[in-house]
Design a protein around this motif. Structure first.
Motif, short mmCIF file in Angstrom:
data_model
loop_
_atom_site.label_atom_id
_atom_site.label_comp_id
_atom_site.label_asym_id
_atom_site.label_seq_id
_atom_site.Cartn_x
_atom_site.Cartn_y
_atom_site.Cartn_z
N ILE A 66 -45.38 -0.33 -26.40
CA ILE A 66 -44.46 -0.84 -25.36
C ILE A 66 -43.20 -1.40 -26.00
CG2 ILE A 66 -44.18 -2.58 -23.56
CD1 ILE A 66 -47.21 -2.25 -23.01
N ASP A 67 -43.38 -2.18 -27.06
CA ASP A 67 -42.26 -2.67 -27.88
C ASP A 67 -41.19 -3.37 -27.03
OD1 ASP A 67 -40.87 -3.13 -30.23
OD2 ASP A 67 -39.79 -1.21 -30.14
N GLY A 68 -41.62 -4.18 -26.08
CA GLY A 68 -40.68 -4.95 -25.29
C GLY A 68 -39.94 -4.20 -24.21
N ARG A 69 -40.24 -2.92 -24.04
CA ARG A 69 -39.51 -2.12 -23.04
C ARG A 69 -40.03 -2.35 -21.63
NH1 ARG A 69 -40.40 3.75 -24.77
NH2 ARG A 69 -42.42 2.87 -25.42
N ALA A 70 -41.23 -2.89 -21.50
CA ALA A 70 -41.83 -3.22 -20.21
C ALA A 70 -42.75 -4.42 -20.46
CB ALA A 70 -42.63 -2.04 -19.66
N ARG A 71 -43.19 -5.06 -19.40
CA ARG A 71 -44.16 -6.14 -19.54
C ARG A 71 -45.55 -5.55 -19.75
NH1 ARG A 71 -41.10 -7.72 -15.32
NH2 ARG A 71 -42.76 -7.81 -13.77
#
Length: 277
Positions: A108-113
């Motif tokens: 996910i790497d911060g791109r979504a919760r």
């Protein structure tokens, strides 16, 4: 309280949002689900990446959560595809280890919760280790259905009244992570009355719940839903019930817990009698 509504129908999503739903839930999980829940009248996912795209277009201003499959060889493509299609929240089901949670958090790497779905006995036992990833976990939902199956229990609400959800909730909230559990029926409905369950949501500090199939009577079209349920009225009833519990003294919440426990024990006894005879 975040009310989650599972659908891949844009018209149903729009209608539900207008009635007070604040998160739409696209469910792509299918790996292993028939094996686990094939004997139950439970939700079966048939949703796709294309459904996420359609939903994003239909509800651009509403939170969109996507449940992907448990970790498997296609997880990277699935997570990337869901985020690219517009998912705000990625839910990971059926994890058993901290490594799986860390792997998906990396993807996910911060791109979504990120919302791990705590629903295996292994994950419950390893919760402290899993929560070492707390900085990359935005929320956590406890899934009563699969968890009770994994524990070999008779009825899913035994997990709630047996103290396991409270134990998990305390650990999760201590890390500053938003917490929720299970699904909810309409007020006065369900194998255990919804209002009893909502009292425990308030007592345990839950902020999220899924509107169950019982809540909307398995409606697959807006026309069916309108005929079967006054959805706005029923969601307002849930909100009013929650507010009443929030305003009540803690003793009232404990009394509600005792009533819930009694109701669950009655259901368990009934199930066991049916199985015996």
């Amino acid at each position: 309280m975040i009310f989650k509504y599972i659908t891949n129908k844009p018209e149903l999503a729009n209608f539900a949002v207008g009635c007070g739903v604040n998160r739409i839930f696209v469910d792509m999980e299918y790996v292993g689900k028939d094996r686990r829940q094939g004997h139950l009248n439970a939700h079966r996912a048939t949703h796709t990446i294309e459904d996420i795209q359609l939903m994003r277009e239909a509800i651009p201003d509403t939170e969109l959560m996507v449940r992907v499959n448990p970790v498997y060889p296609g997880t990277q493509n699935e997570v990337n595809g869901a985020i690219e299609a517009g998912a705000d929240v990625i839910m990971l089901p059926m994890f058993t280890t901290a490594e799986e949670v860390g792997y998906v958090a990396d993807l996910i790497d911060g791109r979504a919760r990120f919302c791990p779905l705590l629903e295996t006995p292994q994950a419950l036992v390893r919760l402290d280790e899993i929560l070492e990833h707390h900085a990359r976990i935005d929320e956590m939902h406890v899934g009563l259905n699969d968890l009770h199956l994994g524990l070999g229990l008779t009825f899913m609400f035994e997990v709630l009244t047996g103290g396991l959800v409270e134990l998990a909730a305390d650990k999760i909230k201590a890390k500053g992570i938003r917490f929720g559990f299970g699904g909810i029926a309409r007020i006065g409905q369900g194998a255990v009355a919804a209002e009893l369950v909502l009292g425990e949501h308030v007592r345990l500090g839950s902020e999220m719940v899924i509107l169950s199939r019982t809540f909307h009577k398995n409606s697959s079209q807006v026309r069916e839903l309108v005929q079967r349920v006054n959805m706005k009225e029923e969601i307002d009833k849930l909100k009013n019930c929650i507010n009443s519990f929030k305003e009540a003294p803690y003793e009232t919440l404990l009394e509600n817990k005792a009533r819930l426990t009694h109701a669950v024990r009655q259901q368990v006894a009934e199930f066991q009698r049916e199985k015996q005879y």
